[in-house]
Design a protein around this motif. Structure first.
Motif, mmCIF file in Angstrom:
data_model
loop_
_atom_site.group_PDB
_atom_site.id
_atom_site.type_symbol
_atom_site.label_atom_id
_atom_site.label_comp_id
_atom_site.label_asym_id
_atom_site.label_seq_id
_atom_site.Cartn_x
_atom_site.Cartn_y
_atom_site.Cartn_z
ATOM 1 N N SER A 100 0.795 -1.222 -0.093
ATOM 2 C CA SER A 100 -0.025 -0.057 -0.135
ATOM 3 C C SER A 100 0.847 1.387 -0.031
ATOM 4 O O SER A 100 2.055 1.223 0.316
ATOM 5 N N GLY A 101 0.088 2.324 -0.214
ATOM 6 C CA GLY A 101 0.805 3.635 -0.493
ATOM 7 C C GLY A 101 1.194 3.905 1.086
ATOM 8 O O GLY A 101 2.439 4.543 1.570
ATOM 9 N N THR A 102 0.476 3.535 2.108
ATOM 10 C CA THR A 102 0.633 3.797 3.592
ATOM 11 C C THR A 102 2.154 2.935 3.959
ATOM 12 O O THR A 102 3.014 3.519 4.573
ATOM 13 N N HIS B 62 -1.234 13.571 4.081
ATOM 14 C CA HIS B 62 -1.666 12.121 4.133
ATOM 15 C C HIS B 62 -1.044 11.325 5.155
ATOM 16 O O HIS B 62 -1.641 10.844 6.224
ATOM 17 N N GLU C 270 -2.464 7.965 8.161
ATOM 18 C CA GLU C 270 -1.814 6.774 8.016
ATOM 19 C C GLU C 270 -1.603 6.099 9.565
ATOM 20 O O GLU C 270 -0.619 5.520 9.915
ATOM 21 N N GLU D 2 3.772 16.071 -0.738
ATOM 22 C CA GLU D 2 2.869 15.159 -1.460
ATOM 23 C C GLU D 2 2.272 16.006 -2.884
ATOM 24 O O GLU D 2 1.870 17.248 -2.896
ATOM 25 N N ASN E 245 -3.738 15.534 -1.987
ATOM 26 C CA ASN E 245 -5.319 14.992 -1.640
ATOM 27 C C ASN E 245 -6.279 16.162 -0.836
ATOM 28 O O ASN E 245 -7.024 16.794 -1.348
ATOM 29 N N ASP F 94 5.652 11.765 -1.460
ATOM 30 C CA ASP F 94 4.244 11.047 -1.448
ATOM 31 C C ASP F 94 3.519 11.370 -2.658
ATOM 32 O O ASP F 94 2.747 12.117 -2.783
ATOM 33 N N ALA G 7 1.262 9.320 -4.303
ATOM 34 C CA ALA G 7 0.308 8.237 -4.442
ATOM 35 C C ALA G 7 -0.204 8.542 -5.917
ATOM 36 O O ALA G 7 -0.653 7.888 -6.662
ATOM 37 N N ARG G 8 -0.701 10.044 -6.400
ATOM 38 C CA ARG G 8 -1.156 10.518 -7.535
ATOM 39 C C ARG G 8 -0.231 11.319 -8.450
ATOM 40 O O ARG G 8 -0.655 12.157 -9.101
ATOM 41 N N LYS H 52 -4.945 3.460 -7.501
ATOM 42 C CA LYS H 52 -5.799 4.596 -7.731
ATOM 43 C C LYS H 52 -6.419 4.540 -8.866
ATOM 44 O O LYS H 52 -6.959 3.733 -9.617
HETATM 45 C C1 LIG Z 1 -4.245 7.069 -1.113
HETATM 46 C C2 LIG Z 1 -2.915 7.680 -0.549
HETATM 47 C C3 LIG Z 1 -1.869 7.114 -0.058
HETATM 48 C C4 LIG Z 1 -1.810 5.525 0.513
HETATM 49 O O1 LIG Z 1 -2.757 5.074 0.691
HETATM 50 P P1 LIG Z 1 -3.146 3.466 0.852
HETATM 51 O O2 LIG Z 1 -4.531 3.378 0.860
HETATM 52 O O3 LIG Z 1 -2.195 3.162 1.722
HETATM 53 O O4 LIG Z 1 -2.470 2.977 -0.464
HETATM 54 C C5 LIG Z 1 -0.610 7.793 0.350
HETATM 55 N N1 LIG Z 1 -0.862 9.223 0.080
HETATM 56 C C6 LIG Z 1 -1.845 9.968 -0.620
HETATM 57 C C7 LIG Z 1 -1.794 11.422 -0.861
HETATM 58 C C8 LIG Z 1 -2.991 9.258 -0.827
HETATM 59 O O5 LIG Z 1 -3.919 9.583 -1.359
#
Ligand SMILES: *Cc1c(COP(=O)(O)O)cnc(C)c1O
Length: 345
Positions: free
Chosen positions: A59-61, A85, A90, A138, A142, A171, A173-174, A202
């Motif tokens: 996972s991203g976490t 995030h 987390e 990030e 988000n 981070d 993620a996107r 995602k």
């Molecule tokens: C979704 C997300 C993550 C990681 O999320 P997981 O659900 O653990 O994969 C990390 N950072 C951001 C900005 C996110 O949107």
């Protein structure tokens, strides 16, 4: 009734091509580093991010957690955004599992941390203070509305961070949404940082997984931490196969999601009952608030929309988040607008 799920891009299901690739994947024991599909995904990911090596994580976490644990020891400090995030969502993992202290610098509305604020947050060499080791940003951001940090900002902050002997983690993620919105190669956004995490699951539609990227020595350390956290998996090429399709086929189509998000926003902004945030959407997510004229709160409006087959994210008493992704087509945008018009007017 078809369900239109705009709560998040995490709800994306794998494409048919991903399911076929998963069924056909060559696998091995990835803890022995013998899963050729995982190895191939990791090579592709490192190459795309312009880093020496990468590691597939669940996972991203987990990716962000490992990135911080690899750099910060017990009692060391990481500087991150107050709306990040990692700080908000987390589960406090860096503190609970790593005894890492965090310093939250205010996120500006454009998702940035002010350089002056970061500079001021870096600790002096003083026995009263924890040792600052790392800064985390990030992109897209988000909580700040899916806003995009630019290559120039990333370079400017990295210059400050590195001049003080610290490490910088992104981070991302996107991160491919950010690159699509800016029309730049993703490397423009990752070159200045030491390490980066991005999500396959995602907007890129893979069912599971993120990839953590950095130098060869960093990834060696990260591999041990992943094992320690219980994240060493065996025939995980089944999942990595979908990740490879995500990287080859899905990154170049994200601009479509952004265009649909804009069309959805244009329609919503015509409604009296709904007030779109200024500038929203920046990428694939849009945020807005119910007008005073609407009786009922976001929760009750969301229930009414759900009865029409439309799921939206509730982020406040009167606030919504709508996220556009692969499974939201033009018809879904139309249907969503019709339902909003019917319910909020
Ligand atoms: C979704 C997300 C993550 C990681 O999320 P997981 O659900 O653990 O994969 C990390 N950072 C951001 C900005 C996110 O949107």
């Amino acid at each position: 009734m078809t369900r239109i799920d705009l709560r998040s891009d995490t709800v994306t299901r794998p494409t048919d091509q991903m399911r076929r690739a998963m069924a056909d994947a060559e696998v091995g024991d990835d803890v022995f580093m013998e899963d050729s599909t995982v190895n191939s995904l990791q090579e592709m990911a490192a190459e795309r991010m312009g880093k020496e090596a990468s590691l597939f994580v669940s996972s991203g976490t987990m990716g962000n957690l490992i990135a911080i644990l690899a750099v910060c020891g017990r009692g060391d400090e990481v500087i991150l955004g107050s709306l990040s995030h990692t700080f908000l969502f987390e589960a406090g993992g860096i503190s609970a599992l790593g005894s890492v202290h965090s310093c939250q610098v205010p996120n500006q509305s454009d998702g940035t941390l002010r350089l002056e604020d970061v500079k001021a947050a870096i600790r002096a060499n003083d026995i009263h203070a924890p040792v600052t080791r790392q800064v985390v940003i990030e992109n897209t951001h988000n909580r700040c509305g899916g806003v995009v940090l630019t290559p120039q900002y990333t370079r400017d902050l990295a210059e400050l961070v590195h001049s003080r002997g610290l490490q910088m983690h992104l981070d991302g993620a996107r991160i491919f949404n950010a690159a699509a919105a800016l029309g730049v190669d993703v490397k423009e956004l990752t070159a200045p940082v030491d390490t980066v995490t991005f999500c396959l699951s995602k907007g890129l539609c893979a069912p599971v997984g993120s990839v953590l990227c950095g130098s060869t020595s960093f990834i060696e350390k990260a591999r041990r931490l992943r094992k320690q956290l219980g994240g060493g998996m065996r025939q995980v090429g089944i999942l990595a196969a979908a990740g490879k399709v995500a990287l080859t086929d899905m990154t170049s189509r994200l601009a479509e999601d952004h265009a649909r998000a804009k069309r959805l926003a244009a329609g919503l902004s015509e409604l009296n009952g709904f007030h779109l945030d200024t500038g929203s959407p920046f990428t694939n997510m849009l945020f807005g608030t119910l007008s005073d004229s609407v009786t009922g709160d976001a929760r009750s409006i969301a229930s009414a929309l759900a009865a029409e087959g439309i799921l939206v994210g509730v982020t406040g008493e009167r606030r919504f988040r709508l996220v556009v992704h692969y499974w939201i087509d033009d018809q879904a945008v139309q249907d969503t607008l019709m339902a909003f018009k019917k319910i909020v007017g």
